[in-house]
Design a protein around this motif. Structure first.
Motif, PDB file in Angstrom:
ATOM      1  N   PHE A  67     -13.794  -1.218   1.997  1.00 39.86           N
ATOM      2  CA  PHE A  67     -14.136  -2.890   1.215  1.00 39.86           C
ATOM      3  C   PHE A  67     -14.589  -3.867   2.349  1.00 39.86           C
ATOM      4  CE2 PHE A  67     -11.631  -6.985   0.456  1.00 39.86           C
ATOM      5  CZ  PHE A  67     -12.404  -6.750  -0.792  1.00 39.86           C
ATOM      6  N   ALA A  68     -13.588  -3.289   3.814  1.00 35.60           N
ATOM      7  CA  ALA A  68     -13.930  -4.263   4.917  1.00 35.60           C
ATOM      8  C   ALA A  68     -15.341  -4.235   4.742  1.00 35.60           C
ATOM      9  CB  ALA A  68     -13.167  -3.749   5.808  1.00 35.60           C
ATOM     10  N   LEU A  69     -15.790  -3.132   5.298  1.00 32.37           N
ATOM     11  CA  LEU A  69     -16.977  -2.720   5.765  1.00 32.37           C
ATOM     12  C   LEU A  69     -18.301  -2.821   4.806  1.00 32.37           C
ATOM     13  CD1 LEU A  69     -16.482   1.218   7.219  1.00 32.37           C
ATOM     14  CD2 LEU A  69     -17.200  -0.836   8.163  1.00 32.37           C
ATOM     15  N   ALA A  88      -4.960  -1.746   6.610  1.00 33.30           N
ATOM     16  CA  ALA A  88      -5.222  -0.072   6.070  1.00 33.30           C
ATOM     17  C   ALA A  88      -4.536   0.920   6.936  1.00 33.30           C
ATOM     18  CB  ALA A  88      -5.705   0.188   6.153  1.00 33.30           C
ATOM     19  N   CYS A 146      -6.386  -6.918  -1.197  1.00 34.91           N
ATOM     20  CA  CYS A 146      -7.613  -7.251   0.428  1.00 34.91           C
ATOM     21  C   CYS A 146      -7.537  -8.763   0.837  1.00 34.91           C
ATOM     22  CB  CYS A 146      -8.788  -6.866   0.130  1.00 34.91           C
ATOM     23  SG  CYS A 146      -9.037  -4.673   0.265  1.00 34.91           S
ATOM     24  N   ILE A 205      -7.826  -6.460   7.970  1.00 35.96           N
ATOM     25  CA  ILE A 205      -8.247  -5.574   6.354  1.00 35.96           C
ATOM     26  C   ILE A 205      -7.574  -4.307   6.912  1.00 35.96           C
ATOM     27  CG2 ILE A 205      -8.954  -3.460   4.510  1.00 35.96           C
ATOM     28  CD1 ILE A 205     -10.241  -6.854   3.531  1.00 35.96           C
ATOM     29  N   PHE A 206      -8.462  -4.008   8.076  1.00 38.16           N
ATOM     30  CA  PHE A 206      -8.304  -2.775   8.702  1.00 38.16           C
ATOM     31  C   PHE A 206      -6.669  -2.303   9.357  1.00 38.16           C
ATOM     32  CE2 PHE A 206     -12.477  -3.045   8.992  1.00 38.16           C
ATOM     33  CZ  PHE A 206     -13.767  -1.870   9.110  1.00 38.16           C
ATOM     34  N   SER A 226     -17.859  -5.323   2.183  1.00 31.18           N
ATOM     35  CA  SER A 226     -18.072  -6.576   2.249  1.00 31.18           C
ATOM     36  C   SER A 226     -18.585  -7.110   3.583  1.00 31.18           C
ATOM     37  CB  SER A 226     -16.978  -7.829   1.826  1.00 31.18           C
ATOM     38  OG  SER A 226     -15.916  -6.479   1.767  1.00 31.18           O
ATOM     39  N   GLU A 227     -18.627  -6.992   4.223  1.00 34.70           N
ATOM     40  CA  GLU A 227     -19.125  -6.649   6.001  1.00 34.70           C
ATOM     41  C   GLU A 227     -20.404  -7.133   6.064  1.00 34.70           C
ATOM     42  OE1 GLU A 227     -16.238  -6.283   8.911  1.00 34.70           O
ATOM     43  OE2 GLU A 227     -17.528  -6.927  10.576  1.00 34.70           O
ATOM     44  N   THR A 230       1.246   4.787  -3.057  1.00 33.27           N
ATOM     45  CA  THR A 230       0.918   5.320  -2.724  1.00 33.27           C
ATOM     46  C   THR A 230       1.900   6.399  -3.558  1.00 33.27           C
ATOM     47  OG1 THR A 230      -0.705   4.533  -0.630  1.00 33.27           O
ATOM     48  CG2 THR A 230      -0.617   7.239  -1.229  1.00 33.27           C
ATOM     49  N   PHE A 290      -3.443  -0.274  -9.780  1.00 32.28           N
ATOM     50  CA  PHE A 290      -3.516  -0.370  -8.189  1.00 32.28           C
ATOM     51  C   PHE A 290      -4.221  -0.091  -7.992  1.00 32.28           C
ATOM     52  CE2 PHE A 290      -5.841   3.612  -6.775  1.00 32.28           C
ATOM     53  CZ  PHE A 290      -5.672   4.347  -8.627  1.00 32.28           C
ATOM     54  N   LEU A 294       1.297   7.090  -6.563  1.00 32.06           N
ATOM     55  CA  LEU A 294       0.443   7.726  -7.257  1.00 32.06           C
ATOM     56  C   LEU A 294       1.233   9.393  -7.243  1.00 32.06           C
ATOM     57  CD1 LEU A 294      -2.592   5.398  -5.756  1.00 32.06           C
ATOM     58  CD2 LEU A 294      -1.902   7.009  -8.171  1.00 32.06           C
ATOM     59  N   LEU A 297     -12.267 -10.360   8.248  1.00 32.39           N
ATOM     60  CA  LEU A 297     -12.884  -9.046   7.596  1.00 32.39           C
ATOM     61  C   LEU A 297     -11.656  -7.526   8.227  1.00 32.39           C
ATOM     62  CD1 LEU A 297     -15.546  -8.934   5.472  1.00 32.39           C
ATOM     63  CD2 LEU A 297     -13.274  -8.788   4.382  1.00 32.39           C
ATOM     64  N   MET A 343     -14.743  -0.948  -4.346  1.00 35.79           N
ATOM     65  CA  MET A 343     -12.529   0.030  -3.263  1.00 35.79           C
ATOM     66  C   MET A 343     -12.833   0.318  -5.262  1.00 35.79           C
ATOM     67  SD  MET A 343      -9.884  -2.428  -2.841  1.00 35.79           S
ATOM     68  CE  MET A 343     -10.413  -3.483  -4.584  1.00 35.79           C
ATOM     69  N   LEU A 345      -9.647   0.901   1.176  1.00 30.76           N
ATOM     70  CA  LEU A 345      -9.799  -0.154   2.161  1.00 30.76           C
ATOM     71  C   LEU A 345     -10.488  -0.885   3.281  1.00 30.76           C
ATOM     72  CD1 LEU A 345      -5.550  -1.047   2.686  1.00 30.76           C
ATOM     73  CD2 LEU A 345      -6.915  -1.633   1.390  1.00 30.76           C
ATOM     74  N   CYS A 346     -10.749   0.449   3.862  1.00 26.08           N
ATOM     75  CA  CYS A 346     -11.472  -0.008   5.020  1.00 26.08           C
ATOM     76  C   CYS A 346     -13.300  -0.021   4.339  1.00 26.08           C
ATOM     77  CB  CYS A 346     -11.766   1.413   5.919  1.00 26.08           C
ATOM     78  SG  CYS A 346     -10.319   1.327   6.995  1.00 26.08           S
ATOM     79  N   ILE A 393      -6.614   6.137  -0.655  1.00 26.88           N
ATOM     80  CA  ILE A 393      -6.366   4.260  -0.808  1.00 26.88           C
ATOM     81  C   ILE A 393      -6.735   3.645   0.720  1.00 26.88           C
ATOM     82  CG2 ILE A 393      -4.213   2.991  -0.564  1.00 26.88           C
ATOM     83  CD1 ILE A 393      -4.620   3.873  -2.789  1.00 26.88           C
ATOM     84  N   LEU A 394      -6.489   3.995   1.947  1.00 28.12           N
ATOM     85  CA  LEU A 394      -6.971   3.686   3.187  1.00 28.12           C
ATOM     86  C   LEU A 394      -8.529   3.832   3.490  1.00 28.12           C
ATOM     87  CD1 LEU A 394      -4.694   5.351   6.287  1.00 28.12           C
ATOM     88  CD2 LEU A 394      -4.141   3.084   4.606  1.00 28.12           C
ATOM     89  N   LEU A 442      -4.340  -3.085  -4.970  1.00 28.30           N
ATOM     90  CA  LEU A 442      -5.566  -3.332  -3.752  1.00 28.30           C
ATOM     91  C   LEU A 442      -6.578  -4.832  -3.482  1.00 28.30           C
ATOM     92  CD1 LEU A 442      -6.676   0.330  -3.875  1.00 28.30           C
ATOM     93  CD2 LEU A 442      -5.269  -0.620  -2.387  1.00 28.30           C
ATOM     94  N   ILE A 493       0.491  -0.821   0.369  1.00 28.65           N
ATOM     95  CA  ILE A 493       0.420  -0.133  -0.143  1.00 28.65           C
ATOM     96  C   ILE A 493       1.000   0.962   0.287  1.00 28.65           C
ATOM     97  CG2 ILE A 493      -1.970   1.308   1.359  1.00 28.65           C
ATOM     98  CD1 ILE A 493      -3.387  -1.651   1.396  1.00 28.65           C
TER      99      ILE A 493
END
Lengths: 516, 140
Positions: free
Chosen positions: B83-85, A415, A398, A411-412, B87-88, A219, A390, A222, A408, B99, B80-81, B76-77, A394, A215
């Motif tokens: 995607f997790a939320l 991040a 994931c 993933i936090f 998906s859940e 970035t 990209f 980018l 899941l 995402m 990602l978050c 980007i963050l 990503l 990640i």
């Protein structure tokens, strides 16, 4: 003859059609991902690690090793054709790219491929001799010796990857501290979990690796916003016979240098490339031309690169201590598959060990017969715009994080480590030593506590045991040298400043060389 | 924010204090019977020393500006978050689509048709992972 027997046993395992397939997939996918801008071997392995979860252990290890060599080769291809400076193939940029400018891209790629093959072959011979021998030595190691060995690894890796002891060491220590998160094995106390149940087992390695290398890299790319022009030149692969003859001596020198440097703590491909290149510049028949884009400048370093990439498995598999960040990641992958690398691995899982050794050679063959001729097609990866690439990377980050525990929440964490990795990048701190510290941290703590338990709390044990005393003396000498170099340098800078009031900026800019 | 070396030292000190103070909450014990807090405390102290050394050294080095681009890392963050939320709470296919669309804000030019193509491609890859490689993905 034992060795031949063992190797034959290994080939028996490596040459089943499933394992051949895994090896081929690993090499090809590794090359493709390794070609992508900004993704070196560490990022490639961490992104592709999830692919191996559902594969049987032997095949998974073979595939991982294939991914590693593929990534290494892919890296040198992008260095030769487009001068994309990756950490792991800086040297290939020098002569390799000059050859491309001369229109000899094909020759450079062929040289890199064949030299890699020679380097890999020599390294495998070294590996099959030394790994079992070093495994015997490892039985002499006590907890204090293991501690000292890991500290030597920290110091060497810090210096080699960042060129700066303080920065690298700080990253190692942060890694060690991150490794403390979770349940303490001795007392059952939960440390630094902040009350989150999913932290009780510690932070996942995959989260850290993908966050800091995947990640953060995305970035950074980018932010840079530089569109690369894809390589469009012609590639003429086959060399003439005199050209081919020039490859051999240089590649053999590189293989020997690489095999040796690969075994040392903190060693590995990067330092081996530099050493081989420097030696070629001293002793090669064409030493005056090196640097202008000649075969010797590519062959030696490519062979050293590949040889060191293989022999760096020796400390991991025979002592159980990874010597650099890539090997730390490999060790984690081994552990995910339920194999504890160490002195018992060769005896306990001979099929895995010798199968892996044999598959290294098979992987080499794949690189030469599959990747070198097809390299022009691989290069079309660069025609994919980054805007498409990209989100896909990503996505793999994931999926990779999720499938470790099918959770899941992980993933936090990925991040979060993406953010931390980005801060590291912006502060100019290299996260590679962090990974090593993270893997070795728990082992370091365990051995440290055990050593002190044996000695009843006395630190004498670290200096009375010959192995650890020697290793610690090496560290002390190294640190003393670094401090002396820094003091001498700042004194010189000060003298320059006093002599020439206007030379302020020059003196400060000079301070880039050896620093503490 | 204009001296990267100084900021680096401060950052290291902050981390070492966070872990060091945390370590004091646990039993320290003695060297012969180390408690869970002893080792992290020692490592934090070492890191603190390195942080101080970095600050001292920064006085002798040229100042380098630190650049920090909040926009891209935040996008980007968030993707990602998100995607997790998503998906859940919904399903993973929706997470993938979210995402792709969210992340492409970071890429400069935003194009709906290209994003749809990428999302379809990634969903197809996810299906291959699930069906052929045995990944346990809650796609639909």
């Amino acid at each position: 003859m034992d060795i031949l027997h063992n190797l034959a046993f290994g080939f028996e395992h490596a040459l089943t059609w499933q394992n051949l397939l895994f090896c081929a997939i690993g090499c090809v996918v590794g090359t493709l991902v390794g070609l992508l801008p900004g993704l070196g071997p560490l990022a490639t392995i961490s992104i592709l690690l999830p692919l191996t979860y559902s594969i049987p252990t032997g095949g998974a290890l073979i595939m991982l090793a294939g991914i590693y060599y593929g990534a290494q080769y892919g890296d040198s291809v992008s260095a030769i054709t487009m001068k994309i400076p990756h950490a792991s193939s800086i040297v290939a940029c020098i002569d390799g790219y000059k050859m491309t400018l001369k229109g000899q891209t094909g020759l450079a790629l062929f040289t890199a491929g064949v030299s890699s093959f020679i380097g890999g072959t020599v390294a495998i011979i070294v590996l099959s001799f030394f790994a079992p021998m070093l495994g015997e030595v490892a039985f002499l190691f006590g907890p204090a010796d293991y501690c000292a060995l890991m500290l030597v690894g920290f110091v060497c890796v810090s210096f080699v990857t960042t060129g700066n002891l303080l920065d690298g060491l700080s990253m190692c220590l942060i890694g060690v501290l991150l490794g403390q998160v979770g349940t303490d094995v001795n007392s059952g106390q939960e440390r630094y979990t902040l009350g989150f149940p999913f932290l009780a087992e510690g932070i996942g390695l995959v989260s850290i690796a993908l966050g800091c290398f995947g990640i953060a890299e995305i970035t950074k790319n980018l932010d840079n916003k530089d569109e690369r022009t894809p390589f469009n030149g012609k590639i003429h692969l086959l060399p003439t016979w005199p050209e081919f003859k020039r490859i051999i001596p240089s590649a053999l020198r590189g293989s020997v240098v690489g095999s040796f440097l690969g075994i040392l703590p903190g060693g590995g491909p990067t330092i081996a490339q530099f050493a081989a290149y420097a030696i070629d510049k001293k002793v090669s028949k064409y030493k005056d031309e090196i640097g202008t884009g000649v075969i010797e400048g590519v062959a030696g370093q490519a062979a050293a690169d590949e040889a060191a990439a293989r022999t760096s498995f020796i400390p991991l598999m025979s002592i159980g201590i990874p010597e650099n960040a890539v090997m730390a990641l490999m060790m984690a992958a081994f552990i995910i598959k339920g194999i504890q690398p160490g002195p018992n691995m060769i005896a306990g899982h001979p099929d895995l060990f010798w199968g892996l050794v044999a598959s290294m050679w098979v992987g080499n063959v794949f690189l030469v017969v599959l990747n070198v001729p097809l390299v022009r097609y691989w290069l079309s990866v660069f025609k994919i715009p980054y805007a498409v690439l990209f989100p896909s990377i990503l996505f793999f980050c994931c999926i990779g994080t999720f499938s470790v525990n099918n959770n899941l929440d992980d993933i936090f964490i990925t991040a979060l480590f993406g953010l931390i990795g980005y801060i590291f990048l912006r502060l100019d701190l290299d996260p590679a030593p962090l990974l090593l510290g993270f893997i070795l941290g728990p082992m370091l703590e365990e051995n440290f506590r055990r050593a002190l338990l044996i000695s009843r709390g006395s630190f004498e044990i670290f200096v009375t045991r010959p192995i650890s005393a020697t290793l610690l003396a090496i560290i002390a000498a190294f640190v003393a040298w670094q401090v002396a170099a820094f003091v001498a340098q700042s004194r010189r800078a000060k003298a320059a400043r006093a002599g020439l009031p206007g030379a302020d900026a020059v003196g400060a800019a000079d301070a880039g060389a050896p620093q503490v | 924010m204009n001296n990267r070396h100084l900021l680096r030292g401060l950052f290291l000190i902050a981390i070492s204090l966070a872990f060091g103070i945390g370590a004091l909450q646990y039993r320290i014990g003695h060297f012969d019977r180390a408690g869970p807090g002893l080792f992290p405390l020692m490592v934090s102290c070492l890191l603190l020393l390195i942080g101080i050394a970095t600050i001292v050294r920064s006085r002798y080095l040229e100042r380098l500006p630190m650049e920090f681009n909040y926009r891209n890392i935040a996008i980007i963050l968030a993707s990602l978050c998100g995607f997790a939320l998503v998906s859940e709470h919904v399903k993973m296919i929706a997470g993938i689509v979210f995402m792709v669309f969210c992340a492409s804000f970071a890429g400069g030019h935003f194009s709906v048709s290209r994003n749809i193509k990428i999302a379809v491609g990634l969903v197809a890859i996810a299906l291959v992972f699930q069906k052929l490689l045995g990944f346990n993905l809650p796609l639909y």
